[in-house]
Design an enzyme around this catalytic site. Structure first.
Site, short mmCIF file in Angstrom:
data_model
loop_
_atom_site.label_atom_id
_atom_site.label_comp_id
_atom_site.label_asym_id
_atom_site.label_seq_id
_atom_site.Cartn_x
_atom_site.Cartn_y
_atom_site.Cartn_z
N ASP A 176 0.85 -1.19 0.00
CA ASP A 176 0.00 0.00 0.00
C ASP A 176 0.89 1.25 0.00
O ASP A 176 1.86 1.33 0.74
CB ASP A 176 -0.92 -0.01 1.22
CG ASP A 176 -2.07 0.97 1.07
OD1 ASP A 176 -3.22 0.52 1.03
OD2 ASP A 176 -1.82 2.19 0.99
N ASN A 215 -12.82 -3.10 2.90
CA ASN A 215 -13.73 -1.96 2.92
C ASN A 215 -14.67 -2.10 1.73
O ASN A 215 -14.23 -2.38 0.61
CB ASN A 215 -12.94 -0.65 2.84
CG ASN A 215 -12.03 -0.45 4.04
OD1 ASN A 215 -12.37 -0.84 5.15
ND2 ASN A 215 -10.86 0.12 3.81
N GLY A 265 -15.91 2.75 3.67
CA GLY A 265 -14.63 3.43 3.54
C GLY A 265 -13.84 3.03 2.32
O GLY A 265 -12.64 3.30 2.22
N GLN A 266 -14.51 2.40 1.35
CA GLN A 266 -13.80 1.99 0.13
C GLN A 266 -13.53 3.20 -0.74
O GLN A 266 -14.44 3.97 -1.06
CB GLN A 266 -14.63 0.95 -0.64
CG GLN A 266 -13.91 0.39 -1.86
CD GLN A 266 -14.67 -0.75 -2.53
OE1 GLN A 266 -15.82 -1.02 -2.19
NE2 GLN A 266 -14.03 -1.40 -3.49
N HIS A 318 -10.34 -5.40 -3.02
CA HIS A 318 -9.00 -5.71 -2.49
C HIS A 318 -9.11 -6.03 -1.02
O HIS A 318 -9.95 -5.47 -0.30
CB HIS A 318 -8.02 -4.56 -2.73
CG HIS A 318 -8.54 -3.23 -2.30
ND1 HIS A 318 -9.46 -2.51 -3.04
CD2 HIS A 318 -8.31 -2.49 -1.19
CE1 HIS A 318 -9.75 -1.39 -2.42
NE2 HIS A 318 -9.07 -1.36 -1.28
N HIS A 324 -7.09 -5.73 2.38
CA HIS A 324 -5.93 -5.15 3.08
C HIS A 324 -5.41 -6.21 4.05
O HIS A 324 -6.18 -6.78 4.81
CB HIS A 324 -6.34 -3.95 3.93
CG HIS A 324 -6.88 -2.77 3.19
ND1 HIS A 324 -6.15 -1.63 2.99
CD2 HIS A 324 -8.09 -2.55 2.63
CE1 HIS A 324 -6.88 -0.75 2.33
NE2 HIS A 324 -8.08 -1.27 2.09
#
Ligand code: AMP
Ligand code: ZN
Length: 116
Positions: free
Chosen positions: A33, A89, A95-96, A102, A104
């Site tokens: 990230d 998310n 909160g995407q 994906h 995290h």
């Protein structure tokens, strides 16, 4: 849709935007990230453009779900022997910010609950 030309993760997968790949096969990639929230923070995603986790409902290739989680689990194991956190998310309230599914995987510090 297998790829979305407006999607930043599709661009990364296509090689149009640089990223640090920690895993790559024909179905799944993982990158570090760019704005890490823990000492170790990777993003595991399908190569195919699937917008959100909710789009996995009724998805015609359920084995892809297994592959994404298998890579996420493998990376969790490799990143820390002391534990980790996997987060997906989903949608605006989830909160995407990038609409390419994906996972995290965060590790390297104590996590807290509830998440923000
Ligand atoms: P989410 O908010 O759950 O959609 O997560 C999107 C993640 O993508 C965030 O943690 C961002 O830091 C990360 N991100 C955005 N652009 C890039 C990029 N070019 N390379 C790596 N990670 C990125
Ligand atoms: Zn995409």
């Amino acid at each position: 849709m297998t790829s979305d030309s407006t999607c930043i993760f599709c661009k990364i997968i296509a090689g149009d935007i640089p990223a640090n790949f920690v895993h790559r096969d024909e179905d799944v990639v993982a990158i570090t990230d760019v704005n890490p929230q823990a000492p170790q923070h990777v993003l595991v995603m399908p190569v195919r453009h699937i917008p959100t986790f909710a789009d996995f409902v009724g998805f015609e290739k359920p084995e892809l779900i297994t592959k994404v989680f298998s890579v996420a689990g493998q990376l969790s194991r490799e990143l820390s022997a002391n534990g980790s956190r996997a987060v997906i998310n989903t949608g605006p309230e989830g909160g995407q910010t990038v609409d390419h599914l994906h996972v995290h995987v965060l590790a390297g510090r104590q996590m807290h609950w509830p998440p923000g």
